[in-house]
Design an enzyme around this catalytic site. Structure first.
Site, PDB file in Angstrom:
ATOM      1  N   ASP A   2      -7.710  -1.553   4.687  1.00  0.00           N
ATOM      2  CA  ASP A   2      -8.056  -2.410   5.827  1.00  0.00           C
ATOM      3  C   ASP A   2      -6.898  -3.338   6.146  1.00  0.00           C
ATOM      4  O   ASP A   2      -6.052  -3.622   5.299  1.00  0.00           O
ATOM      5  CB  ASP A   2      -9.303  -3.245   5.510  1.00  0.00           C
ATOM      6  N   VAL A   7       0.835  -1.213   0.000  1.00  0.00           N
ATOM      7  CA  VAL A   7       0.000   0.000   0.000  1.00  0.00           C
ATOM      8  C   VAL A   7       0.860   1.250   0.000  1.00  0.00           C
ATOM      9  O   VAL A   7       0.518   2.253  -0.647  1.00  0.00           O
ATOM     10  CB  VAL A   7      -0.985  -0.017   1.191  1.00  0.00           C
ATOM     11  N   GLY A  43      -5.928  -6.508  -0.421  1.00  0.00           N
ATOM     12  CA  GLY A  43      -6.501  -5.587   0.553  1.00  0.00           C
ATOM     13  C   GLY A  43      -5.573  -4.405   0.767  1.00  0.00           C
ATOM     14  O   GLY A  43      -4.864  -3.970  -0.142  1.00  0.00           O
ATOM     15  N   GLU A  44      -5.606  -3.866   1.962  1.00  0.00           N
ATOM     16  CA  GLU A  44      -4.774  -2.731   2.386  1.00  0.00           C
ATOM     17  C   GLU A  44      -5.194  -1.407   1.753  1.00  0.00           C
ATOM     18  O   GLU A  44      -4.801  -0.348   2.204  1.00  0.00           O
ATOM     19  CB  GLU A  44      -3.285  -2.950   2.066  1.00  0.00           C
ATOM     20  N   GLY A  45      -5.969  -1.448   0.682  1.00  0.00           N
ATOM     21  CA  GLY A  45      -6.265  -0.250  -0.103  1.00  0.00           C
ATOM     22  C   GLY A  45      -5.561  -0.254  -1.440  1.00  0.00           C
ATOM     23  O   GLY A  45      -5.633   0.722  -2.196  1.00  0.00           O
TER      24      GLY A  45
END
Length: 580
Positions: free
Chosen positions: A399, A322, A541-543
């Site tokens: 997230d 990210v 995930g993570e953005g």
């Protein structure tokens, strides 16, 4: 007839309202010594702990000294600029420190924490009240200067000890403020940072709490429900702005519809902003909401729960995917601890907003209490508000939480009515046996909870996660502020289902950044009526997926700002007519 007391009160409030931090436009006219003395006398009347008056005022007029001080400030200013995202750096370039040189008078306001003896009244339990007292003196000085028609600029780009050495201060003195004072060409109608779009002023209602923190409400008013207030603030898209955007798209030097989904997106963002063209969605900020899950105990992930806290540390150190993607597209990364099981140390970029040390096991009982779900959602609303108030024009969801795809699958099944096997994926890459077990865990949670999608907050508390609650609030907060919210993958999608159940119009602010490899995510974006901008089989995930889509969102709007029309460019339209 207006009384003298009324006039005096009105004058005080007017001076407060018109006070400005002046950064440029100082005139070379000298400051009258009597006026300067009155200003300093006002500062000297400030309240102080134990009447210690721990301040001193060092008046600096010497051009050579001010030039050296300016050099110290400029070095720190450049260091700060290097830490900014490109959009912020461009905006910051116009904010100079020339006032140090231009203003005829500089004043360093210092604090002597030893003044008043060993144990002055009021400082025993609160030793920092000496510095707080000096801050009161600075405010008095600032207001008195405005009453005298003088501008004041507060310069904060300093290494405090470097500045203290340049000013020849004794080691026990601390510099609280370095102020530039003088006559100015004009007082701007609003703070410079607001006029340039760097930041927005937070409404008073956001800052007032009654009796206990979180019980929001102005004096004389009933406390407000933050979630209900935010939902009520989400308004429909502006149809006139959308019509104007469609018309503009038809007149740009390209075939109609040639940009496909980006044209539709630009129209929707015009409707969201209520103007055409809408603001370019930059600066942008990704908020990574981190939390742990009690369902991890059911063996739904091969990764230990400690990885959540370890990855938070990795985000803050700049070592995650990210961070790499955010650096590529110029987005700022904020990490929010809304429910990590471990206690995290303070760190730059971390917002400590822990509601609980993770959720309970959703197969054995509710994952959260209703109060925990509400608090986490309110946290998301406030993070969105604060990021927008800080000047961000686009929000991205992120997230982190081991086992959060299990809770996501339960939420998606609850809101769509689909069976667990349709919406439960492999998360971080589990094998077939673990995947089958994970499906049964989701089924067991749903059988226990019997969630009713008509009661979204209960569904969230029963089978969701703290980060889901915060992300749902984040979506609502962004929609209420009328800025686009770019959703990442399945966790953000599950949270968006909660937000949509509470406020269907909130989806108007959402952009599906990508289509995740998780089966539940394809279902989710279809349920929300969104079209993913990227489909790369991502499941990190993570953005990360939202960040990859950000240039597409920005490009959709830049077209409306920067592409010429047929008329302006002198290009023939599709009918062959020269429109020039």
């Amino acid at each position: 007839m207006t009384s003298a007391a009324d006039l005096a009160r009105e004058a005080i409030y007017q001076v407060i309202a018109e006070r400005r931090d002046i950064r440029e436009g100082f005139l070379p006219d000298p400051v009258d010594d009597d006026a300067l003395t009155r200003v300093l006398a006002a500062a000297h009347r400030a309240p102080s702990v134990g009447l210690t008056q721990p301040w001193d005022f060092l008046v600096i007029r010497d051009p050579a000294r001010r030039e050296r001080v300016r050099a110290l400030a400029e070095a720190q200013r450049q260091a700060y600029a290097r830490s900014l995202t490109p959009a912020r750096r461009r905006a910051f370039a116009g904010l100079k420190v020339e006032a140090i040189r231009e203003a005829p008078v500089n004043i360093a306001v210092t604090c002597d924490p030893t003044r008043g003896g060993r144990n002055p009244l009021g400082r025993h339990a609160q030793p920092r009240t000496a510095a707080y007292s000096v801050a009161c003196a600075v405010q008095n000085l600032w207001l008195a200067a405005r009453a005298e028609g003088l501008g004041v600029g507060w310069v904060s780009f300093f290494s405090e000890r470097e500045l203290a050495a340049e000013l020849g201060l004794p080691a026990h003195l601390e510099v609280i403020a370095y102020l530039c004072l003088g006559h100015v060409a004009e007082f701007p109608p609003a703070p410079r940072l607001a006029l340039t779009g760097w930041a927005r002023r937070r409404p008073l209602a956001w800052a007032v709490h009654q009796e206990s923190y979180g019980r929001r409400g102005l004096p004389g008013e009933e406390p407000v429900d933050l979630i209900e207030q935010t939902v009520a603030a989400v308004r429909p898209l502006d149809e006139a702005a959308m019509a104007e955007a469609r018309d503009l798209q038809s007149r740009l030097t390209k075939p109609p519809g040639a940009l496909g989904a980006l044209e539709d997106l630009s129209v929707r963002l015009a409707g969201l902003a209520g103007t055409c063209p809408p603001p370019v969605p930059e600066p942008a900020a990704v908020a990574i909401f981190a939390a742990d899950h009690g369902v991890h105990a059911q063996g739904v992930s091969p990764w230990p729960q400690e990885v959540t806290a370890q990855m938070v540390a990795n985000f803050l150190a700049g070592g995650a995917v990210v961070n790499a993607f955010a650096g590529q597209v110029g987005a700022e990364v904020t990490v929010v601890d809304v429910g990590v099981a471990a206690d995290l140390p303070d760190a730059p970029g971390l917002l400590p907003r822990k509601v609980a040390h993770g959720t309970a096991d959703l197969t054995r009982g509710p994952a959260m209490t209703p109060e925990q779900a509400r608090r986490a959602m309110e946290t998301g609303i406030e993070v969105a508000r604060d990021l927008v108030a800080a000047g961000n024009r686009c929000l991205l969801t992120g997230d982190m939480g081991i086992a959060n795809t299990t809770a996501s699958a339960a939420l998606i099944a609850a809101f769509t009515g689909l069976p667990p096997e349709r919406v439960t994926g492999r998360g971080t890459g589990i094998d077939d046996a673990t995947h089958r077990h994970k499906i049964e865990v989701v089924r067991a949670a749903l059988d226990r909870a019997r969630p009713d999608p008509a009661d979204p907050l209960r569904v969230l508390a029963e089978v969701g996660g703290l980060e889901h609650a915060a992300l749902a609030g984040f979506v609502l907060g962004g929609a209420a502020a009328r800025v686009p919210v770019v959703l990442d993958g399945v966790i953000a999608g599950a949270a968006a289902l909660v937000a949509a159940a509470l406020c269907p119009r909130a989806v108007d602010a959402c952009v599906a950044g990508h289509r995740s490899a998780e089966p539940g995510h394809a279902v989710t974006v279809e349920e929300l009526g969104l079209r993913p901008l990227v489909d790369l089989e991502l499941r990190l995930g993570e953005g990360t997926g939202a960040l990859l889509a950000l240039p597409l969102v920005q490009g959709a709007v830049r077209v409306l700002h920067e592409v010429a029309t047929f008329d302006a460019a002198g290009v023939s339209d599709k009918s062959g007519h020269d429109r020039s």
